[in-house]
Motif scaffolding. Structure first.
Motif, mmCIF file in Angstrom:
data_model
loop_
_atom_site.group_PDB
_atom_site.id
_atom_site.type_symbol
_atom_site.label_atom_id
_atom_site.label_comp_id
_atom_site.label_asym_id
_atom_site.label_seq_id
_atom_site.Cartn_x
_atom_site.Cartn_y
_atom_site.Cartn_z
ATOM 1 N N ILE A 158 18.518 1.538 11.471
ATOM 2 C CA ILE A 158 17.614 2.606 11.900
ATOM 3 C C ILE A 158 16.641 2.999 10.801
ATOM 4 C CG2 ILE A 158 19.180 3.547 13.650
ATOM 5 C CD1 ILE A 158 20.093 5.633 11.633
ATOM 6 N N VAL A 159 17.018 2.744 9.542
ATOM 7 C CA VAL A 159 16.117 3.104 8.445
ATOM 8 C C VAL A 159 14.876 2.227 8.436
ATOM 9 C CG1 VAL A 159 18.022 3.952 7.028
ATOM 10 C CG2 VAL A 159 17.286 1.581 6.798
ATOM 11 N N ASP A 160 14.932 1.066 9.107
ATOM 12 C CA ASP A 160 13.775 0.175 9.139
ATOM 13 C C ASP A 160 12.647 0.724 10.001
ATOM 14 O OD1 ASP A 160 15.113 -1.602 7.514
ATOM 15 O OD2 ASP A 160 15.968 -2.722 9.191
ATOM 16 N N PHE A 161 12.910 1.804 10.738
ATOM 17 C CA PHE A 161 11.876 2.391 11.581
ATOM 18 C C PHE A 161 10.864 3.194 10.758
ATOM 19 C CE2 PHE A 161 15.104 1.486 14.721
ATOM 20 C CZ PHE A 161 14.361 1.085 15.822
ATOM 21 N N VAL A 162 11.151 3.437 9.497
ATOM 22 C CA VAL A 162 10.231 4.190 8.636
ATOM 23 C C VAL A 162 9.620 3.222 7.628
ATOM 24 C CG1 VAL A 162 9.961 6.158 7.089
ATOM 25 C CG2 VAL A 162 11.681 6.227 8.900
ATOM 26 N N PRO A 163 8.298 2.991 7.661
ATOM 27 C CA PRO A 163 7.672 2.009 6.769
ATOM 28 C C PRO A 163 7.582 2.502 5.334
ATOM 29 C CG PRO A 163 6.009 3.099 8.113
ATOM 30 C CD PRO A 163 7.340 3.592 8.610
ATOM 31 N N VAL A 164 7.392 1.563 4.429
ATOM 32 C CA VAL A 164 7.349 1.863 2.993
ATOM 33 C C VAL A 164 6.245 2.866 2.630
ATOM 34 C CG1 VAL A 164 6.900 0.853 0.719
ATOM 35 C CG2 VAL A 164 8.435 -0.301 2.326
ATOM 36 N N PRO A 165 5.012 2.731 3.143
ATOM 37 C CA PRO A 165 3.981 3.712 2.759
ATOM 38 C C PRO A 165 4.333 5.146 3.140
ATOM 39 C CG PRO A 165 2.958 1.778 3.736
ATOM 40 C CD PRO A 165 4.428 1.644 3.961
ATOM 41 N N VAL A 166 5.009 5.341 4.264
ATOM 42 C CA VAL A 166 5.413 6.696 4.662
ATOM 43 C C VAL A 166 6.449 7.247 3.691
ATOM 44 C CG1 VAL A 166 6.566 8.046 6.457
ATOM 45 C CG2 VAL A 166 4.834 6.364 7.083
ATOM 46 N N ILE A 167 7.412 6.399 3.293
ATOM 47 C CA ILE A 167 8.406 6.831 2.303
ATOM 48 C C ILE A 167 7.721 7.162 0.982
ATOM 49 C CG2 ILE A 167 10.426 6.109 0.979
ATOM 50 C CD1 ILE A 167 11.260 4.393 3.342
ATOM 51 N N VAL A 418 5.892 10.001 -8.322
ATOM 52 C CA VAL A 418 4.544 10.202 -7.786
ATOM 53 C C VAL A 418 3.780 8.895 -7.946
ATOM 54 C CG1 VAL A 418 2.450 11.575 -7.910
ATOM 55 C CG2 VAL A 418 4.650 12.633 -8.421
ATOM 56 N N ASN A 419 3.616 8.192 -6.844
ATOM 57 C CA ASN A 419 3.073 6.828 -6.897
ATOM 58 C C ASN A 419 1.989 6.672 -5.834
ATOM 59 O OD1 ASN A 419 2.581 4.114 -7.098
ATOM 60 N ND2 ASN A 419 4.565 3.463 -6.300
ATOM 61 N N PHE A 420 0.746 6.516 -6.295
ATOM 62 C CA PHE A 420 -0.376 6.322 -5.382
ATOM 63 C C PHE A 420 -0.820 4.857 -5.334
ATOM 64 C CE2 PHE A 420 -0.634 10.801 -6.577
ATOM 65 C CZ PHE A 420 -0.714 11.397 -5.326
ATOM 66 N N ASN A 421 -0.015 3.973 -5.939
ATOM 67 C CA ASN A 421 -0.394 2.558 -5.963
ATOM 68 C C ASN A 421 -0.421 1.933 -4.573
ATOM 69 O OD1 ASN A 421 -0.589 2.623 -8.752
ATOM 70 N ND2 ASN A 421 1.536 2.002 -9.066
ATOM 71 N N VAL A 422 0.316 2.533 -3.647
ATOM 72 C CA VAL A 422 0.400 1.963 -2.303
ATOM 73 C C VAL A 422 -0.794 2.352 -1.430
ATOM 74 C CG1 VAL A 422 1.635 3.873 -1.201
ATOM 75 C CG2 VAL A 422 2.043 1.539 -0.437
ATOM 76 N N VAL A 423 -1.595 3.321 -1.880
ATOM 77 C CA VAL A 423 -2.666 3.859 -1.037
ATOM 78 C C VAL A 423 -3.728 2.800 -0.732
ATOM 79 C CG1 VAL A 423 -4.512 5.561 -0.892
ATOM 80 C CG2 VAL A 423 -2.290 6.210 -1.821
ATOM 81 N N LYS A 424 -4.269 2.178 -1.766
ATOM 82 C CA LYS A 424 -5.331 1.196 -1.548
ATOM 83 C C LYS A 424 -4.845 -0.016 -0.751
ATOM 84 C CE LYS A 424 -8.837 -1.592 -3.889
ATOM 85 N NZ LYS A 424 -9.406 -2.026 -5.191
ATOM 86 N N PRO A 425 -3.704 -0.628 -1.122
ATOM 87 C CA PRO A 425 -3.239 -1.768 -0.313
ATOM 88 C C PRO A 425 -2.964 -1.407 1.149
ATOM 89 C CG PRO A 425 -2.100 -1.709 -2.415
ATOM 90 C CD PRO A 425 -2.879 -0.442 -2.321
ATOM 91 N N SER A 426 -2.423 -0.217 1.393
ATOM 92 C CA SER A 426 -2.143 0.163 2.781
ATOM 93 C C SER A 426 -3.435 0.347 3.569
ATOM 94 C CB SER A 426 -1.306 1.445 2.823
ATOM 95 O OG SER A 426 -2.022 2.548 2.291
ATOM 96 N N TRP A 427 -4.491 0.828 2.912
ATOM 97 C CA TRP A 427 -5.795 0.963 3.571
ATOM 98 C C TRP A 427 -6.349 -0.414 3.932
ATOM 99 C CZ3 TRP A 427 -9.069 3.997 6.012
ATOM 100 C CH2 TRP A 427 -10.425 3.647 6.097
#
Length: 689
Positions: A158-167, A418-427
């Motif tokens: 069930i934890v797979d229902f939440v994607p990495v960028p949301v976490i 506090v990690n914003f590294n995922v922001v650009k790739p997710s966009w």
């Protein structure tokens, strides 16, 4: 190539699986019990080299767990400091025997401790310190019970229902909140409600500071807090630079929390008799395990705790699985999410016996453990020994720990989350993941972590449901190499001139999702739209009195045929469905096919054969009904005329779907490739004009 033999039905597969499971029950039960203790699989291979690496990593993490345990318990959960140490000891000890990850360290974490503190403020606002500990321990117990159920039943997916960028958005927002929350403690400012949303804490902080007085900035607390913060940052960045030349300096960087705690506790002890220097300190930490308390295991009390359970349970599982999967991936081994949740549940259940706060896997301590050369879960046992040794040797010294120093330790430790590294790739990869990150982040900032949990999980599930309910449905064309492509993909295929449509009158249609109740209506409407846009209307011409009031298909076809090139449209002969991306068809999906059969018959004035490619064997028994003469409706609505209900009964009679004379005739509609299906459809409808 077509199917010649009917696969077993779903009921036959279930009976066979049940019989096999019953036959293998003794062996599978033993294997399952054996799998609960992964240590039994590798302890026989344990060796001296592993032990050396585990001792180094275990001692290093133990020296970090002590200041973090004290800080998280006292500054975030709002509980006496010793319970953070009890949590660190029990978490590391229990996890040794149930772990599938060598890198994870279980104990109090910043995010989970903050949530526990907020739940205590909401559901036990007037409780005494003792009552708060009982509430927290009871919360740990029931969290562990539910985690154990999830793990044992193997539903941890069930934890797979939440994607990495949301976490990532959630943890980054929580990190910002914790840093803001620690600012008043860092400067000795009192009277600020740090359980509020971050923007309210900021406003309350500046209002309190501007008023001054007893609740304003405390001079000596601010000196201790800011000095601790500066020293922590100097050690962190100084060792990062210096370790390039002196690799051993990385261990100094790992131990910066312990170093700063020792330095400023020593200074605090040295000025304890100076009445002019007034600082807030931790004070009494009981010797050894003399301060343990137990949860309240009564069911009436549990009803109160259950209100705080969902947020704690969700974050504990998400954080732990994220940590274990991350370091498993980084270090090249696989973790068992269900076993990890089982281990987490047992940790929290046993922790409740000593008053431990809810625990989960720690990002920061796991990172340090991994970097320290850990070789096996035995390192967790070493960490437990370090913590329990501290409880029996240095608790009297811990009395003088400055509260402001703890705030500095918490703020710098959590800053790594506090990690914003995922922001650009997710966009760049998926805009919905980008939106999910910022929803989780800003809801934490403007509301609370609890609301952010439900908002982010709710958004993730909503996105998943939308993707299921509105899948990509396309009409396919054939490339020169035999690949069947949709028109959008064909534009980027290279040799566009080699892409040709299906033979005249044949529609090749693909759905990129299982056909089920959320998307059946969408599938049917897109199929009808594709038919109307590509084929001429050849159905019967009815008078207005014979038509349904909403049936304007003949009029729309007439208007279209007045347009340029409309008359060259061919009649619809057959439809080929590419099922390469569809693994399942449910009851409503089958009804959609039967409705499509009826719609195409009205559009063409005759039966249109449906051919299928790449159908999974399990679904053939479902789709066998589509091309039957009696297959007109499965709708079980009681208000239907009696004849329709008779169709439902007849359609599912064993003699109709079992071994009968026309079974092989129905199997001819199922093919191994799209090319085979198209050839069969073309051959079958060659005489259709």
């Amino acid at each position: 190539m077509s199917y010649t033999q009917k696969p077993p039905t779903q009921q036959q597969e279930i009976r066979a699986a049940a019989a096999l499971a019953f036959k293998n029950l003794p062996r599978s039960s033993a294997n399952h019990l054996y799998s609960i203790f992964p240590i039994l699989n590798w302890i026989r291979r344990y060796n001296l080299q592993w032990f050396i690496g585990d001792v180094i990593a275990g001692v290093t993490v133990g020296l970090i767990a002590i200041p973090q345990g004290i800080s998280y318990s006292a500054k975030l959960a709002g509980l006496p400091a010793q319970f953070g140490l009890y949590t660190a000891f029990l978490g590391a000890f229990i996890y040794t025997f149930f772990a599938t990850s060598k890198d994870v360290t279980i104990g109090a974490t910043a995010v989970l401790s903050l949530i526990v503190g907020q739940q205590l403020a909401i559901y036990a606002p007037k409780a005494s310190p003792t009552e708060l500990v009982v509430f927290s321990a009871t919360l740990a117990f029931w969290t562990g019970v539910f985690e154990l159920i999830i793990g044992v039943l193997r539903i941890g997916t069930i934890v797979d229902f939440v994607p990495v960028p949301v976490i990532a958005g959630f943890t980054s927002g929580a990190g910002i909140q914790i840093i803001i929350q620690q600012t008043p403690g860092l400067l000795g400012v009192k009277g600020v409600n740090t359980n509020n949303a971050p923007y309210l804490v900021i406003g309350d902080f500046f209002t309190t500071v501007s008023k001054g007085g007893a609740n304003g900035v405390s001079q000596w607390d601010a000196i201790f807090g800011l000095s601790s913060l500066v020293l922590l940052l100097l050690i962190k960045f100084g060792t990062q630079i210096g370790q390039k030349k002196y690799p051993w300096l990385k261990f100094v960087g790992f131990l910066r929390n312990a170093i700063v705690l020792i330095v400023f506790t020593g200074i605090s002890y040295g000025v304890k008799d100076n009445k002019a220097i007034n600082i807030n300190i931790v004070k009494n930490i009981p010797y050894g395990l003399s301060g343990i308390m137990q949860a309240n295991y009564s069911l009436p009390y549990a009803s109160t705790v259950m209100q705080a359970l969902p947020a704690v349970l969700i974050v504990a599982i998400l954080e732990h699985i994220a940590v274990s999967k991350t370091y498993g991936r980084v270090n090249g081994y696989a973790v068992d999410p269900n076993q990890e949740i089982t281990a987490l549940g047992l940790t929290n259940i046993f922790g409740s016996f000593v008053g431990a706060i809810p625990a989960t896997g720690s990002f920061s301590r796991s990172a340090i453990k991994s970097a320290s050369g850990v070789r096996s879960p035995i390192a967790s046992f070493i960490t437990a020994l370090v913590v329990i040794t501290a409880l029996f040797t240095i608790t009297s010294t811990l009395y003088y720990i400055p509260s402001a120093t703890l705030s500095a330790i918490v703020a710098t430790a959590i800053s790594e989350l506090v990690n914003f590294n995922v922001v650009k790739p997710s966009w760049e990869v998926e805009v919905l993941d980008f939106i999910g990150f910022w929803i989780a982040f800003w809801v934490v900032f403007f509301a609370s972590i609890e609301i952010a949990i439900f908002a982010s999980v709710g958004f993730s599930v909503l996105v998943l449901l939308i993707r299921i309910a509105r899948p990509k449905v396309t009409v396919l064309s054939r490339a020169s190499d035999g690949t069947w492509l949709d028109s959008e993909t064909a534009k980027y295929y290279g040799n566009v001139s080699g892409v040709t449509d299906a033979p005249e009158g044949i529609l090749v249609f693909k759905i990129d999702e299982s056909l089920a109740y959320p998307n059946s209506g969408f599938f049917l409407s897109k199929l009808n739209e594709a038919i109307f846009n590509r084929f001429i209307y050849t159905g019967p011409s009815l008078s207005n009195s014979e038509k349904l009031w909403c049936d304007d298909s003949e009029e729309r076809a007439a208007r279209r045929e007045k347009a340029e090139d409309a008359l060259i449209l061919p009649p619809l002969k057959a439809i080929v469905f590419d099922f390469s991306a569809a693994s399942r068809v449910d009851f409503t999906g089958l009804q959609a096919f039967l409705d499509a059969k009826a719609d195409t018959k009205r559009f063409t004035g005759r039966e249109v054969p449906f051919h299928f490619a790449y159908v999974r064997p399990q679904q053939i028994n479902v789709l066998l009904r589509v091309n039957r003469d009696s297959a007109t409706s499965l709708d079980p609505t009681p208000a239907l005329p009696k004849e329709s209900n008779n169709v439902l009964v007849n359609l599912f009679k064993k003699k109709d779907v079992g071994e009968n004379t026309d079974e092989k005739d129905q199997l001819r509609f199922f093919h191994g490739t799209v090319d085979a299906a198209v050839r069969a459809a073309e051959a079958e409808t060659v005489e259709v004009v």
